[in-house]
Write a protein that holds these residues in place. Structure first.
Motif, PDB file in Angstrom:
ATOM      1  N   HIS A 144      14.300   1.392  10.138  1.00  0.00           N
ATOM      2  CA  HIS A 144      14.383   0.526   8.845  1.00  0.00           C
ATOM      3  C   HIS A 144      13.060   0.455   8.104  1.00  0.00           C
ATOM      4  N   ARG A 145      11.864   0.205   9.004  1.00  0.00           N
ATOM      5  CA  ARG A 145      10.660   0.038   8.496  1.00  0.00           C
ATOM      6  C   ARG A 145       9.951   1.222   8.071  1.00  0.00           C
ATOM      7  N   GLN A 149       9.116   2.152   4.005  1.00  0.00           N
ATOM      8  CA  GLN A 149       7.844   2.479   3.412  1.00  0.00           C
ATOM      9  C   GLN A 149       7.837   3.752   2.768  1.00  0.00           C
TER      10      GLN A 149
END
Length: 175
Positions: A144-145, A149
């Motif tokens: 997810h991160r 980004q």
């Protein structure tokens, strides 16, 4: 006998050319089905411009372009006479266009809202995050991160894609 064989030969050549065109059309349509719509529209635009250019080149070379200039003159005269009417109805045409384009945007927003309201399957959530089923919580958070980004709206990304990624994380962590 020579005339009959000549006619037969021309007929066979025409049949061969028609068969060749059918085969080319078949494989062309088959290839176009696999192409994305944006690339397909580019190909169609290039094809149409090539056909128009080729036709104009042929008409220029054979000296048969007189009708085109006559048609162009009639079109210009017609547009000059039509201009006051178009300017008179301009505000109504603009409002009609805004209603038409606004209704398309509203329907697409409604569809994206319906999808963002939790109507995503667990399999689709894994697919959105690029994970295999049964991934750990740390893998889900890391995926997810990493995606956020790249696709965050503050970095020029899409609100829709960010919502899909957030929804996928939410579904997988709540299950």
């Amino acid at each position: 006998m020579a005339v009959g064989s000549l006619i037969l030969e021309k007929t066979l050549i025409r049949i061969f050319l028609i068969l060749l065109l059918v085969i080319i059309a078949f494989f062309g349509l088959r290839a176009f089905r696999k192409v994305s719509p944006s690339v397909l529209s580019k190909y169609i635009r290039v094809l149409l411009l090539s056909i128009i250019g080729g036709a104009l080149l042929y008409l220029t070379a054979t000296g048969r372009l007189n009708w085109f200039f006559a048609l162009l003159g009639v079109a210009i005269a017609f547009m000059l006479r039509l201009m006051p009417a178009l300017l008179h109805y301009g505000p109504q045409l603009r409002r009609l266009w805004q209603e038409f384009s606004g209704s398309k945007q509203n329907s697409s927003q409604r569809q994206s809202d319906a999808r963002a309201n939790g109507k995503m399957s667990v399999e689709e959530a894994y697919e959105v995050l690029g994970l295999k089923p049964g991934a750990s919580e740390q893998d889900i958070i890391a995926a997810h991160r990493k995606l956020m980004q790249k696709i965050h709206p503050d970095r020029g990304g899409s609100d829709y894609l960010a919502a899909k990624i957030n929804l996928a994380k939410k579904i997988l962590l709540k299950k």
